[in-house]
Design an enzyme around this catalytic site. Structure first.
Site, PDB file in Angstrom:
ATOM      1  N   GLY A 117       0.841  -1.197   0.000  1.00  0.00           N
ATOM      2  CA  GLY A 117       0.000   0.000   0.000  1.00  0.00           C
ATOM      3  C   GLY A 117       0.866   1.233   0.000  1.00  0.00           C
ATOM      4  O   GLY A 117       2.067   1.156   0.308  1.00  0.00           O
ATOM      5  N   CYS A 125       5.329  -6.206   1.474  1.00  0.00           N
ATOM      6  CA  CYS A 125       5.687  -4.786   1.430  1.00  0.00           C
ATOM      7  C   CYS A 125       5.053  -4.031   2.622  1.00  0.00           C
ATOM      8  O   CYS A 125       5.413  -4.298   3.763  1.00  0.00           O
ATOM      9  CB  CYS A 125       5.303  -4.193   0.088  1.00  0.00           C
ATOM     10  SG  CYS A 125       6.089  -2.615  -0.229  1.00  0.00           S
ATOM     11  N   TYR A 126       4.097  -3.150   2.365  1.00  0.00           N
ATOM     12  CA  TYR A 126       3.438  -2.456   3.488  1.00  0.00           C
ATOM     13  C   TYR A 126       2.900  -3.477   4.487  1.00  0.00           C
ATOM     14  O   TYR A 126       2.993  -3.281   5.697  1.00  0.00           O
ATOM     15  CB  TYR A 126       2.289  -1.592   2.954  1.00  0.00           C
ATOM     16  CG  TYR A 126       1.557  -0.806   4.028  1.00  0.00           C
ATOM     17  CD1 TYR A 126       1.994   0.452   4.409  1.00  0.00           C
ATOM     18  CD2 TYR A 126       0.428  -1.340   4.663  1.00  0.00           C
ATOM     19  CE1 TYR A 126       1.330   1.178   5.393  1.00  0.00           C
ATOM     20  CE2 TYR A 126      -0.245  -0.628   5.648  1.00  0.00           C
ATOM     21  CZ  TYR A 126       0.211   0.632   6.011  1.00  0.00           C
ATOM     22  OH  TYR A 126      -0.445   1.337   6.980  1.00  0.00           O
ATOM     23  N   HIS A 152       7.827  -7.808  -3.967  1.00  0.00           N
ATOM     24  CA  HIS A 152       6.486  -8.195  -4.442  1.00  0.00           C
ATOM     25  C   HIS A 152       6.529  -9.540  -5.169  1.00  0.00           C
ATOM     26  O   HIS A 152       6.892  -9.579  -6.346  1.00  0.00           O
ATOM     27  CB  HIS A 152       5.935  -7.108  -5.373  1.00  0.00           C
ATOM     28  CG  HIS A 152       5.543  -5.868  -4.639  1.00  0.00           C
ATOM     29  ND1 HIS A 152       4.265  -5.650  -4.182  1.00  0.00           N
ATOM     30  CD2 HIS A 152       6.285  -4.796  -4.253  1.00  0.00           C
ATOM     31  CE1 HIS A 152       4.223  -4.483  -3.550  1.00  0.00           C
ATOM     32  NE2 HIS A 152       5.436  -3.948  -3.575  1.00  0.00           N
ATOM     33  N   GLU A 161       4.131 -11.157  -6.295  1.00  0.00           N
ATOM     34  CA  GLU A 161       3.036 -11.288  -7.271  1.00  0.00           C
ATOM     35  C   GLU A 161       3.375 -10.754  -8.661  1.00  0.00           C
ATOM     36  O   GLU A 161       2.663 -11.036  -9.615  1.00  0.00           O
ATOM     37  CB  GLU A 161       1.772 -10.593  -6.735  1.00  0.00           C
ATOM     38  CG  GLU A 161       1.826  -9.065  -6.660  1.00  0.00           C
ATOM     39  CD  GLU A 161       2.495  -8.522  -5.393  1.00  0.00           C
ATOM     40  OE1 GLU A 161       3.252  -9.276  -4.742  1.00  0.00           O
ATOM     41  OE2 GLU A 161       2.274  -7.341  -5.061  1.00  0.00           O
ATOM     42  N   SER A 203     -24.953  -9.462 -25.377  1.00  0.00           N
ATOM     43  CA  SER A 203     -24.330  -8.566 -26.349  1.00  0.00           C
ATOM     44  C   SER A 203     -23.513  -9.363 -27.357  1.00  0.00           C
ATOM     45  O   SER A 203     -23.046  -8.812 -28.347  1.00  0.00           O
ATOM     46  CB  SER A 203     -23.418  -7.594 -25.619  1.00  0.00           C
ATOM     47  OG  SER A 203     -22.325  -8.311 -25.062  1.00  0.00           O
ATOM     48  N   GLY A 256     -20.760 -10.610 -26.362  1.00  0.00           N
ATOM     49  CA  GLY A 256     -19.448 -10.580 -25.713  1.00  0.00           C
ATOM     50  C   GLY A 256     -19.294 -11.810 -24.819  1.00  0.00           C
ATOM     51  O   GLY A 256     -20.265 -12.524 -24.551  1.00  0.00           O
ATOM     52  N   VAL A 257     -18.067 -12.032 -24.362  1.00  0.00           N
ATOM     53  CA  VAL A 257     -17.788 -13.239 -23.594  1.00  0.00           C
ATOM     54  C   VAL A 257     -18.573 -13.256 -22.273  1.00  0.00           C
ATOM     55  O   VAL A 257     -19.204 -14.264 -21.927  1.00  0.00           O
ATOM     56  CB  VAL A 257     -16.274 -13.347 -23.291  1.00  0.00           C
ATOM     57  CG1 VAL A 257     -15.966 -14.619 -22.535  1.00  0.00           C
ATOM     58  CG2 VAL A 257     -15.477 -13.303 -24.575  1.00  0.00           C
ATOM     59  N   ASP A 258     -18.561 -12.145 -21.539  1.00  0.00           N
ATOM     60  CA  ASP A 258     -19.142 -12.160 -20.196  1.00  0.00           C
ATOM     61  C   ASP A 258     -20.644 -12.447 -20.221  1.00  0.00           C
ATOM     62  O   ASP A 258     -21.131 -13.303 -19.479  1.00  0.00           O
ATOM     63  CB  ASP A 258     -18.902 -10.821 -19.479  1.00  0.00           C
ATOM     64  CG  ASP A 258     -17.427 -10.458 -19.448  1.00  0.00           C
ATOM     65  OD1 ASP A 258     -16.599 -11.362 -19.687  1.00  0.00           O
ATOM     66  OD2 ASP A 258     -17.101  -9.284 -19.209  1.00  0.00           O
ATOM     67  N   LYS A 278     -11.333 -12.231 -15.565  1.00  0.00           N
ATOM     68  CA  LYS A 278     -11.610 -12.431 -16.999  1.00  0.00           C
ATOM     69  C   LYS A 278     -11.011 -13.746 -17.533  1.00  0.00           C
ATOM     70  O   LYS A 278     -11.669 -14.465 -18.279  1.00  0.00           O
ATOM     71  CB  LYS A 278     -11.032 -11.251 -17.779  1.00  0.00           C
ATOM     72  CG  LYS A 278     -11.411 -11.230 -19.226  1.00  0.00           C
ATOM     73  CD  LYS A 278     -12.710 -10.492 -19.419  1.00  0.00           C
ATOM     74  CE  LYS A 278     -13.161 -10.512 -20.857  1.00  0.00           C
ATOM     75  NZ  LYS A 278     -14.380  -9.739 -21.037  1.00  0.00           N
TER      76      LYS A 278
END
Ligand code: XMP
Length: 516
Positions: A57, A84-85, A174, A176, A228, A230-232, A372
């Site tokens: 953070g 980190c933080y 980090h 990640e 639509s 779209g994928v979602d 996603k």
């Protein structure tokens, strides 16, 4: 909340990379949830995590109003990893001392292990020092009693720490981010060796659980969903369709602002997937409402409102409907509850906002726990064709926000043709699958050119292609010159009314992906 047994809780202190921590944990096959740092102990117990990760953070732990946690979390017997933080907060909460470092450490750094232990399991065989990514100004000067430094870097004597008897760990770097080469090893060691998690999160079991939950919740009621293509939204509909079949009606509205042949292609896809689709061609209505409108936010508002009117009419015509399904994803959920609060509305997004309340519909959002890439995994599980799974995102207001200025039939036609060439060449070269989005934009200016012996005074098309992980930030794609050349030549030769093509080389921020 999913019923997987292995859950990890991530407490967010506002780092840019907190979402990445969550994605890495999920990649390791462990379900995790991200919550603001001040989540109550009661809620933490209810989630019943196997471990807690404290994110990084921007604050300093010694600031008077620095975000903090209830110290009790360090005494719950749960493994905690501070990043980190998060590490500095753990150190300070346990009686250590954090101060402003002599030098800031930002970017790549070399990390040296001071010992081998469970967190570094399997890494001893790798080189004696490892590349990690750091981003901090403060550092731990005095470790709390019971802790020892287990790694150091040039600027940081305690670049990682552990408690001698409790399962408490901290890393200043980090793990990640991809630049920390050993990052995933460290996270996996924490999850599997220290917290004893078993990887039980995959999209196959997600589908089973989601289907069961939808059946239990919906019973015999009817559900509607706005599709639509779209994928979602398609995955949302497929999942619900799998659970309750034709109790679901999907509504696909053609707003006249779609790409070339899009309505036909999408409709054919949806029918092939055995969805119960109601197709509404409302092109005329939208175009009439948009006539003469040039202001971007006004265009968006008009399209959003018209969509809601049409959707409402269609839903009313269906009769007794109780649920509205939406393809909300986890980043939307996190954004609305995150440490920083809802991010500022830069462009109003088109969705069915306000509809559930107006129509007294209950919301059903089966993807609200997923990122996603996980949605794409579910799409695969549900047998969606690859071509649909890898479609680029397309904005609700469609080509209206890619035609700068007045949206007319003629301008739509020009843009559709140019855009189709962009997509065709991107796919042919394979670049389509390497970028987040690629499209054409029609500018509201004309420029002089020469064709044969004739002077021309015609439209300019801009190409936009960006790479991105989540559309929050994006970079312009470094497309090869040859490809740009082919696209430009084809557009100028094949699309009547265009005599110039430009390439947009702006990143987001400060530019946005769409031009309006
Ligand atoms: P911007 O232009 O804000 O776009 O950088 C970020 C991502 O969102 C998409 N986008 C939209 N999607 N309705 C949508 O469903 C909208 O009104 C809308 N505006 C932008 C854009 O295509 C990009 O992927």
């Amino acid at each position: 909340m999913t019923n997987v047994k292995n859950r990890v809780l991530i407490l967010d202190f506002g780092s840019q990379t907190t979402q990445l921590i969550a994605r890495r944990v999920r990649e390791a096959g462990v379900y995790c949830e991200m919550h603001p740092f001040n989540l109550s102990l009661e809620r933490i117990r209810a989630i019943s995590p196997k471990a807690i990760i404290l994110s990084g953070g921007p604050a300093s732990v010694y600031d008077p109003d620095a975000p903090s946690v209830n110290k009790a979390i360090f005494r719950m017997g749960l493994p905690v990893l501070g990043i980190c933080y998060g590490m500095q907060l753990m150190a300070q909460s346990m009686g250590g001392q954090v101060e402003k470092g002599v030098r800031r450490e930002y970017g790549h750094a070399r990390l040296y292990f001071a010992e081998s232990n469970e967190l570094f399991y399997g890494l001893a065989v790798k080189p004696a020092s490892h590349q990690v990514w750091m981003s901090h100004g403060d550092r731990i000067e005095v470790l709390p009693t019971g802790f020892k430094a287990i790694a150091w870097s040039e600027n940081t004597p305690a670049a990682a720490m552990r408690h001698e008897s409790l399962p408490l760990f901290g890393v200043q770097f980090h793990p990640e981010v991809v630049h920390t080469e050993i990052g995933m090893d460290i996270l996996k060691n924490f999850l599997f060796r220290i917290a004893g998690c078993v990887p039980d999160w995959d999209m196959h079991s997600f589908v089973d659980t989601a289907v069961r939950e939808i059946q239990e919740r919906v019973g015999q009621e009817r559900v509607i969903c706005a599709l639509s293509g779209g994928v979602d939204s398609t995955v949302t509909a497929l999942l619900i369709n799998k659970a309750i079949g034709h109790q679901l009606t999907s509504i696909f509205v053609n707003n006249g602002l779609l790409r070339k042949n899009e309505a036909e292609t999408v409709l054919a896809f949806l029918k092939a997937l055995n969805l119960n689709v109601r197709y509404v061609n409302a092109s005329e209505r939208f175009l009439a409402k948009l006539a003469g409108v040039v202001e971007p936010e006004k265009k968006r508002r008009i399209i959003g409102e018209e969509f809601i009117h049409i959707f409402e009419e269609e839903a009313n015509a269906l009769g007794d409907v109780h649920y509205l399904a939406q393809g909300t994803l986890y980043p939307d959920v996190i954004e609305s509850v995150s440490f920083k609060g809802p991010s500022a509305v830069i462009k109003s997004h088109h969705n069915v906002g306000g509809l559930p309340e107006r129509m007294k519909l209950k919301l059903i959002e089966p993807l609200r726990e997923l990122f996603k890439d996980e949605v794409r995994g579910v799409a695969k599980e549900l047998g969606m064709p690859e071509e649909l799974i890898h479609r680029h995102p397309f904005p609700g207001p469609g080509l209206a926000i890619r035609i700068l200025g007045d949206v007319t039939r003629e301008r739509l036609e020009i843009l559709r043709e140019a855009d189709a060439i962009v997509l065709e060449e991107m796919k042919k070269s394979g670049w389509y699958y390497q970028v987040w989005q690629a499209f054409a934009v029609l500018l509201p200016i004309k420029t002089v050119g020469v064709m044969g012996d004739e002077r021309t005074y015609e439209n300019v098309v801009a190409l936009r292609a960006v790479t991105s992980l989540d559309a929050m930030t994006a970079d312009w794609a470094k497309l090869p010159y040859d490809l740009l050349g082919t696209i430009s030549n084809r557009i100028i030769n094949e699309v009547r009314g265009v005599n110039r093509v430009c390439y947009d080389i702006s990143s987001k921020p400060p530019a946005t992906i769409e031009w309006e």
